[in-house]
Design an enzyme around this catalytic site. Sequence first.
Site, PDB file in Angstrom:
ATOM      1  CD  GLU A 156      -5.173   9.506   1.566  1.00 57.16           C
ATOM      2  OE1 GLU A 156      -6.068  10.144   0.969  1.00 57.16           O
ATOM      3  OE2 GLU A 156      -3.969   9.770   1.421  1.00 57.16           O
ATOM      4  CD  GLU A 364      -1.465   7.264  -1.544  1.00 62.29           C
ATOM      5  OE1 GLU A 364      -1.604   8.473  -1.842  1.00 62.29           O
ATOM      6  OE2 GLU A 364      -2.410   6.478  -1.443  1.00 62.29           O
TER       7      GLU A 364
HETATM    8  C1  BG6 Z   1      -4.120  10.293  -1.683  1.00 61.28           C
HETATM    9  C2  BG6 Z   1      -4.913   9.165  -2.238  1.00 61.28           C
HETATM   10  O1  BG6 Z   1      -5.037  11.160  -1.102  1.00 61.28           O
HETATM   11  O2  BG6 Z   1      -3.419  11.133  -2.522  1.00 61.28           O
HETATM   12  C3  BG6 Z   1      -4.758   8.945  -3.735  1.00 61.28           C
HETATM   13  O3  BG6 Z   1      -4.739   7.982  -1.534  1.00 61.28           O
HETATM   14  C4  BG6 Z   1      -4.597  10.266  -4.422  1.00 61.28           C
HETATM   15  O4  BG6 Z   1      -5.847   8.196  -4.180  1.00 61.28           O
HETATM   16  C5  BG6 Z   1      -3.307  10.912  -3.913  1.00 61.28           C
HETATM   17  O5  BG6 Z   1      -4.619  10.213  -5.809  1.00 61.28           O
HETATM   18  C6  BG6 Z   1      -2.976  12.242  -4.557  1.00 61.28           C
HETATM   19  O6  BG6 Z   1      -4.044  13.111  -4.465  1.00 61.28           O
HETATM   20  P1  BG6 Z   1      -4.662  13.800  -5.746  1.00 61.28           P
HETATM   21  O7  BG6 Z   1      -5.959  14.369  -5.309  1.00 61.28           O
HETATM   22  O8  BG6 Z   1      -3.676  14.833  -6.157  1.00 61.28           O
HETATM   23  O9  BG6 Z   1      -4.817  12.718  -6.773  1.00 61.28           O
END
Ligand code: BG6
Length: 464
Positions: A156, A364
Amino acid sequence: MKDFLWGGASASYQCEGAWQEDDRVESMWDHYLHENNLENGDVASDHYHRFEEDIRMMKEGGQNAYRLSLAWPRIIKNREGEINQKGISFYRRVFETCRKYDIEPFVTVYHWDLPQYLEEKGGWLNEETAYAYEHYAKVCFEAFHDLVKEWVTFNEPKWFVCSGYLIGNYPPCHKSPQDTITAAFNVMYASALGVKAFREGKYPGKIGIVHSFTPINGVDGTLATKIAMRYADNYCNNWILDTAAKGEIPIDLLTTLSKKYDLSMITEKHLKVIKENKVDFLGLNYYSRALVKPYSSGETTLVVNNSGKKGKGTSKVIIKDWFEQVYDPNSTYTEWDTEIYPKGLQEGLKEVWEKYHLPIYITENGVGMYEDVTVDQVQDDYRIEFMNDHINAMLNAKDDGVDIRGYFAWSPFDLYSWKNGCEKRYGLVAIDFDHGLVRKPKKSYFWYKEMIESNAETIKRKRL
Ligand code: BG6
């Protein structure tokens, strides 16, 4: 769905803990969180000591892949590039455990934990960091190529660069468009140098990049909205995807930026490296879309809700003269103001496929919630519904011909969620951070297992 990867994704700083163990050096996140007395990942999920249990649980949960990241501060000791063999041995043990359980390791070289010794020399504002990254990436390929076949240069770039240099809620907490442009360019250059090192070393396997994918929708079909959508797409997506997949930085973006900012760091030498070192695949992290309208008035405003209270830190995105993000009053949002919108994934996947024609992994996808983990089993039906609807969206895109090769749930177990702390939970396995870090599968863990074992037949299907 033969050879399809069904897994879970994590990141070193968010789960490992053991922040001073085996000669790991300080990362920019350790430094920033300690200095400001904020909730940190010193212990996190204690994955450093419990990875065997976590990987075994993934296997028992039907999963066949684990996306994880390497911690640069465990592997390279100093600015001279000296290797920490204890860091190498740790990750070799992790990958050997993956192999023992028939879990494919899917490895991100950089997921935001820059060594503080590099941050002190300017971090991503300094081109030297790109060369330090190239060295670090080579060390990783050399050390693990017999165990790892799927590599990712960066996690990202959009998210950590804009949070760190424009919004200022992540270290190094700058709020400067010029710094954002410089850091963004150095990161994309470093990514291409990573691909170059991978190709030159003739390592087996494939290398890609992971992007925080935000498909863009417009409020209407007017020309002004279409122009706003293009600005939003350049801001959110194109500078990563075009650069990594086509080896080209969007020319209209460069033209617009060149009117106000210094782009002299972009030279023919850099562009040649970028052009010649494109990725093999794209990893898309999908949480939500952006609905946009033309810019109307006001200064650039970028507010992210890290409060977990709807309406308190309410997110707001306005980029002066470019676009404004708007909220759909009829849609559903989490406590952190993230819209739940599976249709964005279905449509977005098709757009990315049409533009780049590269294999895609959903690297993800998940939903962050408050949960009481002292119960015997967290009844996370909302997560099951969320995953069902997003996997359905992915399968629809697959049916329409998009080459999708895997899906990773964020996250296989609870972990530290950066500025949101540990109480924003995404895991399929609950971890009670206050009581001995005990692991207990949630209802969604068993749902995911059954879904994988049914070859996705249990997904409730509908066209979106
Ligand atoms: C993505 C990242 O942005 O989303 C993770 O790759 C991150 O590292 C995940 O934890 C969820 O976002 P957040 O800010 O809710 O933890």
